[in-house]
Every structure is written in structure tokens, then in C-alpha cells.
Design an enzyme around this catalytic site. Structure first.
Site, PDB file in Angstrom:
ATOM      1  N   SER A 276       0.828  -1.048  -0.146  1.00 15.98           N
ATOM      2  CA  SER A 276      -0.237   0.104   0.092  1.00 15.98           C
ATOM      3  C   SER A 276       0.843   1.219  -0.135  1.00 15.98           C
ATOM      4  CB  SER A 276      -0.788   0.112   1.305  1.00 15.98           C
ATOM      5  OG  SER A 276      -0.213   0.245   2.412  1.00 15.98           O
ATOM      6  N   ASP A 277       0.318   2.202  -0.437  1.00 20.23           N
ATOM      7  CA  ASP A 277       0.852   3.546  -0.046  1.00 20.23           C
ATOM      8  C   ASP A 277       0.793   4.016   1.398  1.00 20.23           C
ATOM      9  OD1 ASP A 277       2.257   5.912  -0.546  1.00 20.23           O
ATOM     10  OD2 ASP A 277       1.526   6.575  -2.409  1.00 20.23           O
ATOM     11  N   PHE A 278       1.487   5.057   1.712  1.00 20.69           N
ATOM     12  CA  PHE A 278       1.514   5.572   3.409  1.00 20.69           C
ATOM     13  C   PHE A 278      -0.143   5.642   3.788  1.00 20.69           C
ATOM     14  CE2 PHE A 278       1.864   7.919   6.915  1.00 20.69           C
ATOM     15  CZ  PHE A 278       3.401   7.629   7.312  1.00 20.69           C
TER      16      PHE A 278
END
Length: 730
Positions: A276-278
Site C-alpha cells: 500500500s502507499d502510506f
């Protein structure tokens, strides 16, 4: 320097065959890795399995994270850059039950210590091999700390410069984007870092240009425009892929099983890990598709997100969800296998079949600087040069240099570790003074109170020295704080009082050379009318002002070309050279495609860029009048340096299918080669064009190569007017 056949072949086969996620891995090594993973997973508890999926950011106090690593509850950490801290965590790994190594990741994108120009400038060189060398140097600096993964390359295609993250990518074109995606992956990996190709997919197409906003993308657009760079990155060996924050057609990618599992993992054959992204899993609640964090964790894992960056959703909820029968253990196992596979392939385990990871030797700083200056030199794009205003020579007379950016050493490394000491950087003023010496007068005024011209410092002094000069060089800058992630802009004109300064200088009546430092295309119509010359310097990095002085003084000729279209106004955005035709092509008449208050054409088109010499194209020929759908055709053209100076030219090949079942783009880039020619020198440039590369995808995502007429255009930009044609036959 030729970039046609290999990339065209890659794109032609897009989605027709599975991609290889690690081209360097041997079948025997892969079999051995899978056997080791199976044996290791048989020993893992559910807690340890879920722990491998947990990817938090380094936090203080760090004792809880050290303990979590010892318990096998963390699979990787981001933002650990202190070598001593890396060693502390590695020591705790050795004290854990299974001793599974960690991934250590940071945003080593275009800077660690020495800052290179920003990646959009890499694309402006039209030389992927320079990007590969740059990425390698950055990785070599970064890997010395113990970091083993970079959150790069960002390979999102974007036609909207309002979106601040165009600074990290290669612009608007899938072929150019794919070339630089592959080059950057190869470079980072050669330098000792695994890569994360991001952001899959459509992150560069947010509505309104607003970061994190949703995108509406048809299946043909998805496969023709946005997926090719990811295909290239996978082919080049990217170990990981990062999912995008945004929604595509209303579904957040972080919870989009069709895109992550069906397209990326199955159709493209990617068998590395998807992260995932942050905090993106947590943000599924904001998207309105998850009731709470536990629900978000279930949806993300089912979609195919293996690694949870910073949301802590998997860490807090997956174990209980499995025990309650809400999440099948098979989904956890599949994600764990991918993560362990990447760690084995990277050589992080002591018994890795492909060999244990060895950190490459550090590159000396001067070599890194040399590479950074080489990229900067070739990235500058000369948009306009009326009356040969540039380069500055003794015949230019007295020169007035204006703008506080000429004193700036800001290398725009907004993704470099904040606690590192910045390297020495020569200012543009000093670089020019050193080179000009006593041969002519160089006057200087800061004019602005800051490098980005938000307010004046001494406007009248700037006007005074300009009146006493024969040539005015005004340097303006778009601050890095309004470029990059979370920095979308609705106004793309010169910021602050910089346009006001230019307006005042123009009334003096002296020729003006405008130098623009920027991380994106700007709407420069007003400025364009007032200057004799305009040079886009991007954000040039540690060695950038030295390189800029070399180009301004003619020691090096500019050779960059635009990787993105420069609009006349924000109202034209999104804008691209590869737009579809309409039923009423623009003629200037009200009832044709266009605007009532603006020309429909760009200020400067994709691929545009001048030199200090001129190039002539002639003799465009094709090897046959027709080609079968499984064949290929050669295109060749004569290119001559018709000027008095040596220079480099990017020869660009475009095609258009004029009759097809779907409306096809007005032009599409299908090949490019950057060549160096001496005055009077002529060269034949050849491109091999597979007919399969001229296909497209339909609404169901099927690849089609359709019989019909193809127009071919070759020249120095997407506005090339030298053309010929052939037919694709059944």
C-alpha cells in the site's frame, strides 16, 4: 542512444504474455526459493505470518518497535536512515525465533547526499541511459546506510501539470515513460537497492489535477497509456509495486481486486510483493468503502495488497479476523509468500539461493557529481531563441543577471533525508563569474527577497542595472514547496512578483533571456511574449547551476526536449499531443474544436526543444508500402546539422492510424534516438517498427492490431511535418 525496437516489442506484447518479475533469477534458483519459503512458512505462527505483512514507519521511542521485531511482528521499516539504527534492528532480527530479515525503505528518488535534477528533468534528456546512471549513483549512496529498498521509480503517466507529482515522473507519453521506468529500475538495482514501481495505477490522472483525487479511466486508456511503464518496470526486475491512493472509476485501488489481483498479479504476471502507499489502507474509511480499520484490512488483503505501509491495519486486525473465519488463511499465506520471495530474491537471507546480498562499493563524490552535472546539462530545454540571444558571448556586451535564484543553493531535494548535511553547491552567479572572468561585464541584482520571487527586495536596483546592460538574463523559480506530493496548483503562471518584474524589464527595450526553474510545465504565454529567449532549467540539483552556466555561455549546447506539453493557459489542461481527433477539427471557426478565447494549440508541444544550431530532416523512406500484422517495417530519415556549431538532436518517430474501428490518437510516439552531429555532418537514422506495436486495446482490454493506413511522421518534436505512410494488411 536508440530507443525504438526493444520498447516497441515490449509494448506490442503487453498483456499477451506473463511478465517476469526478476529477469536475472534462474529457474533453479526460483525453485529453490519456493521450497525454502514453503519450509519456513510451515514453521511460522499466525502472529509471525501477519507480522511479515506489517510495514510501519520508524518511530520514537524505538524500543516498542525493537521488541515487535524480536517477536516477529514487523516485516519492514521505512524511514530508517541512520546506519547504527539499521544495525540495531538487524541485531534484534538475529535474536528473533525465525530470524527473518527486514526490508528497510526510504524515498531515495533523485537525491540522497548529492541531489540530481528531478526525474522530469531526466526524461527531458531523452536518454534513458543517463537516468540509469543517475539512479545507480543515488542507490550507491543510499545503500551504504543499510537501506535496501527505495520507493522509486514513480512512473505515473500524467497529462495534467497542475498535479505536483509530475516532478517525479517522465511526463505524458507511455513509450517515453516505459523507457525511463525500465532504466531507473535497472539503475537502482545496480546500485544495491530493490525498487518499488509506483503508483499502480492511474494516480497521475486525478480529476482537476488535485492530488489523491479520483480518476476516470476507460479500459483502452488503462492498457494503452497507463500500464506500459509498469510492464517495463516489471520486465526490468522491479521487486515490488506500490498501489495508488486514489479511486479508479469509483473504486479505491487499495481495495480494487480487479486491478491488483486480476490485472497486475495475474494478467501482467507480477509475482513480487504489492504494498500500500502510506496509510492508504486506513484511508479506505475516508473513501467510504470500509466501515472501520478491521473492515479496511479485510478489503485490502482480499484485493491483493500484501504489505501494509503504516496503517497498522493488518497488525491490529488480521490475526483476529482469521481466527474468526472472516479472512481465509490462504489470503494471508499468499501475501506472506510474496514478501518472503522478494526477501530471498534480494539475498537478505543467509541461505538465499541466488547469493547473499552484498552492498556495492561506495562511489566517490566527484563521480556522483559528474553524473549529476551530465544529466543537468542534457535536461535543459531551450524553448525559444529569437535572434540567437543565447548563448552569451563577448558580442552580447554587458550582461545584467537578475533574480535571487542566482544566489540559491537550494537543490530541491524535498525527498532527501532531512538530517543529512547538504553538499556544497555552486551558485549560478559564481559559476558565471568564474567563467566570464574579465572578458565582459556581468552586473547582478537579486531583485527578489527570496529565490522564488514571492516579494521584491530591490526592484529599482534591478531596473537600474538592466538599463546599463546590453542583455538581460532573468532567472525565476517555482519553489519546491509548491511542487511534489500534495502540491497541486490551480494557477501555473510565474509565482509571486516575478511576472511583474519581467513586465517592468520588458519596457526597457533590451533583449531578455528568461531562465525558468520548475518541477512542472507552466503556463508561460505572458512571459513568452516578452522575452527573446526562454530556457527551462527544471530543478537542476547540486551540480545544476554549474551546468546551467555552461549552457548559458555556450560551452555546452542545450539538447533537452519537453517530456510534457506546455499549455498556453490552465484552461487547456489536461493537454497532450496524443489527443483523439474530433468530428470538427480546429480551423478557428466557432463550430470546430477549440476555444473562443484561446488557441487550441499548446504554447510548446511535446518533444520540442531547440539547440544553438539547426537540424534539417530529409529523405524519409519506408522499406515497404505494406506490412502484415505480424511483420515489421524499417523507417529511415536523413538528419543534417545545418548550423555552425556541434549539437545533439532527438530524432522522433510518430505514427497515426487514420482509419480504424476506434478513433485513434492524432499522433503516437513510436521511437526516438538522440544523436550528436558536427557542423555540416549528416546521418541516416533508422527505426525498426513492428506492426504489432501499432495496435490498441478495446473496451474489454483485448489487444487488437487492425488492418488499415498508417501515417508516419519524423522530426524534432511531436509537430514534425515530414511524413510518409504504409498500410497494415491482414
Amino acid at each position: 542512444m536508440k530507443h525504438g525496437l526493444l520498447l516497441l516489442t515490449l509494448l506490442a506484447s503487453l498483456c499477451s504474455t506473463p511478465a517476469r518479475s526478476t529477469p536475472t533469477a534462474t529457474p533453479s534458483a526460483d525453485r529453490a526459493i519456493e521450497a525454502k519459503i514453503t519450509a519456513l512458512m510451515a514453521r511460522m505462527t499466525l502472529t509471525e505470518k501477519v507480522g511479515q505483512l506489517n510495514f510501519p514507519s520508524y518511530a520514537f521511542p524505538r524500543e516498542p518497535q525493537l521488541e515487535a521485531v524480536k517477536q516477529g511482528r514487523i516485516g519492514g521499516l521505512l524511514n530508517v536512515v541512520n546506519p547504527a539504527h539499521v544495525k540495531d534492528f538487524e541485531a534484534v532480527v538475529q535474536a528473533s525465533r525465525l530470524k527473518i530479515p527486514l526490508l528497510f525503505a526510504i524515498d531515495a528518488i533523485y537525491a540522497f547526499h548529492i541531489s540530481f535534477p528531478t526525474p522530469i528533468a531526466w526524461a527531458a534528456t531523452w536518454r534513458p541511459e543517463l537516468a540509469e546512471r543517475a539512479a545507480e549513483a543515488i542507490a550507491l549512496e543510499t545503500a551504504q546506510t543499510g537501506v535496501n529498498l527505495t520507493f522509486a521509480p514513480m512512473i505515473d503517466i500524467s497529462r495534467d501539470p497542475r498535479w505536483g507529482r509530475v516532478i517525479e515522473g517522465a511526463g505524458e507519453d507511455p513509450l517515453l515513460g516505459a523507457a525511463f521506468a525500465a532504466a531507473r529500475v535497472r539503475g537502482y538495482r545496480k546500485g544495491g537497492l530493490a525498487t518499488s514501481a509506483k503508483h499502480f495505477v492511474g494516480y497521475g490522472a486525478p480529476e482537476g489535477g488535485r492530488d489523491y483525487n479520483g480518476a476516470q479511466i476507460s479500459a483502452p486508456e488503462l492498457f494503452d497509456r497507463y500500464i506500459p511503464p509498469f510492464q517495463a518496470a516489471i520486465e526490468a526486475g522491479s521487486e515490488t509495486v506500490m498501489a495508488s491512493f486514489n479511486t479508479v472509476n469509483g473504486v479505491p485501488v487499495t481495495a480494487n481486486r480487479r486491478l491488483i489481483t486480476d490485472v497486475l498479479k495475474t494478467r501482467l504476471g507480477f509475482d513480487g510483493l504489492v504494498m500500500s502507499d502510506f496509510a492508504a489502507i486506513m484511508e479506505l474509511k475516508n473513501h467510504g468503502v470500509a466501515a472501520d480499520l478491521a473492515d479496511a484490512a479485510r478489503r485490502a488483503l482480499h484485493a491483493g495488497i500484501d504489505f501494509d505501509m503504516e496503517s497498522k491495519a493488518y497488525d491490529r486486525h488480521l490475526e483476529a479476523a482469521v481466527e474468526a473465519g472472516k479472512v481465509p488463511i490462504s489470503e494471508v499465506d499468499a501475501a506472506v509468500r510474496r514478501i518472503l520471495r522478494v526477501k530471498y530474491r534480494m539475498g537478505l537471507f543467509e541461505d538465499s539461493p541466488g547469493g547473499v546480498r552484498k552492498i556495492p562499493a561506495k562511489m566517490d563524490e566527484e563521480t556522483v557529481r559528474k553524473r549529476a552535472r551530465e544529466v543537468a546539462r542534457e535536461s535543459f530545454v531551450l524553448l525559444k531563441n529569437s535572434g540567437a540571444t543565447l548563448p552569451i558571448t563577448e558580442a552580447s556586451g554587458t550582461v545584467a543577471l537578475i533574480g535571487s535564484a542566482a544566489l540559491s543553493t537550494n537543490d530541491h531535494s524535498w525527498y532527501g533525508p532531512a538530517d543529512l548535511e547538504k553538499p556544497r553547491t555552486e551558485t549560478l552567479l559564481n559559476a558565471l563569474l568564474t567563467r566570464i572572468g574579465d572578458r565582459q561585464r556581468l552586473l547582478y541584482s537579486e531583485a527578489f527577497a527570496d529565490p522564488c520571487g514571492q516579494s521584491f527586495k530591490d526592484k529599482e536596483h534591478a531596473l537600474s542595472i538592466a538599463r546599463g546592460a546590453d542583455l538581460i538574463v532573468l532567472i525565476v523559480s517555482e519553489d519546491c514547496t509548491v511542487s511534489g506530493e500534495g502540491a497541486s496548483r490551480a494557477d501555473l503562471t510565474l509565482s509571486g512578483v516575478q511576472q511583474e518584474m519581467l513586465d517592468a524589464l520588458s519596457k526597457i527595450g533590451k533583449p531578455i533571456a528568461l531562465v525558468v526553474e520548475t518541477g512542472r510545465p507552466l503556463a508561460l504565454s505572458a512571459a513568452n511574449e516578452l522575452v527573446a529567449s526562454m530556457l527551462i532549467a527544471w530543478n537542476p540539483g547540486t551540480e545544476g547551476r554549474t551546468a546551467l552556466a555552461e549552457v548559458l555561455l555556450g560551452e555546452v549546447a542545450p539538447s533537452g526536449k519537453l517530456p510534457m506539453t506546455f499549455p498556453r493557459s490552465v484552461g487547456q489542461i489536461p493537454i497532450s499531443y496524443s489527443d483523439l481527433p474530433t468530428s470538427r477539427p480546429a480551423t478557428g471557426d466557432r463550430y470546430t474544436t477549440g476555444y473562443v478565447d484561446e488557441k487550441p494549440t499548446p504554447l510548446y508541444p511535446f518533444g520540442h526543444g531547440l539547440s544553438y544550431t539547426t537540424f534539417e530532416y530529409s529523405g524519409l523512406k519506408i522499406s515497404a508500402p505494406a506490412v502484415r500484422a505480424n511483420g515489421k517495417i524499417e523507417v529511415r530519415v536523413e538528419v543534417k546539422n545545418a548550423g555552425l556549431r556541434a549539437g545533439q538532436e532527438v530524432v522522433q518517430l510518430y505514427t497515426r492510424q487514420t482509419v480504424a474501428s476506434r478513433s485513434r490518437p492524432m499522433r503516437e510516439l513510436k521511437g526516438f534516438e538522440k544523436i550528436a552531429l558536427q557542423p555540416g555532418e549528416q546521418r541516416t537514422v533508422r527505426f525498426m517498427l513492428p506492426a504489432s506495436a501499432l495496435g490498441y486495446h478495446d473496451e474489454d482490454g483485448n489487444k487488437i492490431v487492425e488492418a488499415g493506413p498508417i501515417r508516419v511522421f519524423v522530426g524534432g518534436s511531436s509537430a514534425a511535418d515530414l511524413e510518409t505512410g504504409f498500410d497494415i494488411t491482414d
